[in-house]
Design a protein around this motif. Structure first.
Motif, short mmCIF file in Angstrom:
data_model
loop_
_atom_site.label_atom_id
_atom_site.label_comp_id
_atom_site.label_asym_id
_atom_site.label_seq_id
_atom_site.Cartn_x
_atom_site.Cartn_y
_atom_site.Cartn_z
N PRO A 1 89.21 -42.88 -19.95
CA PRO A 1 88.15 -43.53 -20.72
C PRO A 1 86.88 -43.79 -19.91
O PRO A 1 85.77 -43.62 -20.41
CB PRO A 1 88.81 -44.82 -21.20
N HIS B 1 89.39 -43.47 -29.44
CA HIS B 1 90.57 -44.35 -29.40
C HIS B 1 91.60 -43.92 -28.34
O HIS B 1 92.54 -44.66 -28.05
CB HIS B 1 91.24 -44.36 -30.77
N THR C 1 93.60 -43.53 -25.02
CA THR C 1 93.69 -44.49 -23.92
C THR C 1 94.53 -44.02 -22.74
O THR C 1 94.71 -44.77 -21.79
CB THR C 1 94.27 -45.83 -24.42
N HIS D 1 98.84 -45.26 -20.02
CA HIS D 1 97.75 -46.02 -20.64
C HIS D 1 96.75 -46.35 -19.54
O HIS D 1 97.13 -46.77 -18.45
CB HIS D 1 98.28 -47.30 -21.29
N SER D 2 95.48 -46.18 -19.83
CA SER D 2 94.45 -46.35 -18.80
C SER D 2 94.32 -47.78 -18.29
O SER D 2 93.73 -48.01 -17.24
CB SER D 2 93.10 -45.87 -19.33
N ASP D 3 94.89 -48.75 -18.99
CA ASP D 3 94.84 -50.15 -18.54
C ASP D 3 95.97 -50.49 -17.58
O ASP D 3 96.00 -51.60 -17.05
CB ASP D 3 94.90 -51.11 -19.73
#
Length: 156
Positions: free
Chosen positions: A32, A97, A99, A115-117
């Motif tokens: 992202p 959207h 991720t 997930h990029s988080d």
């Protein structure tokens, strides 16, 4: 096939560095914003410069370039020096959207965060059959992009 899992920032960085150092022809990256990739670090800069110096091609797709522009001055210099071998693209809103986060090297290696988080993910090396679906996904993401970061746009 060499498959390894990771669940920390250090683990992700180690696998990403391994992918960068083992790749010779192409690097295809999606995130992202590339905020946790440390593309502007001295170590990654050296790996990417060696890759590009030997004719490798680098493709990046992001939802936003703001963090690269703000936090990665070495990467901006790399883009200036090797702009003919680097293409940075931005996603269209239709796929904003997404991720996950991944890097595909030479269609043989993949480093993927689920997930990029978060830093939980896997790295697979020397396995073209394991990277096929990731490469196809990257190509479908690439088809939904527009021009992004360029040396001239950043004032370099």
């Amino acid at each position: 096939m060499d498959r390894q899992t990771f669940d920390s920032r250090a683990g992700f960085q180690a696998q990403l560095e391994a992918c960068l150092s083992q790749s010779r022809i192409t690097l295809a990256m999606f995130d992202p914003d590339f905020g946790w990739w440390e593309l502007g670090s001295a170590g990654n800069d050296a790996l990417l410069r060696a890759f590009l110096r030997h004719g490798g091609r680098l493709q990046l797709v992001a939802h936003s370039n703001a963090r690269l522009e703000r936090d990665a001055p070495r990467f901006l210099r790399l883009l200036h020096d090797y702009g003919h071998l680097i293409e940075c693209r931005l996603t269209n809103r239709s796929i904003g959207h997404l991720t996950d986060s991944f890097c595909i090297g030479d269609a043989h290696h993949v480093v993927r965060r689920f997930h990029s988080d978060h830093f939980r993910g896997e790295a697979i090396f020397l396995s073209p059959s394991s990277t096929t679906s990731h490469l196809e996904r990257y190509q479908s993401i690439w088809a939904e992009t527009r021009p992004g970061l360029q040396a001239g746009v950043t004032g370099l």
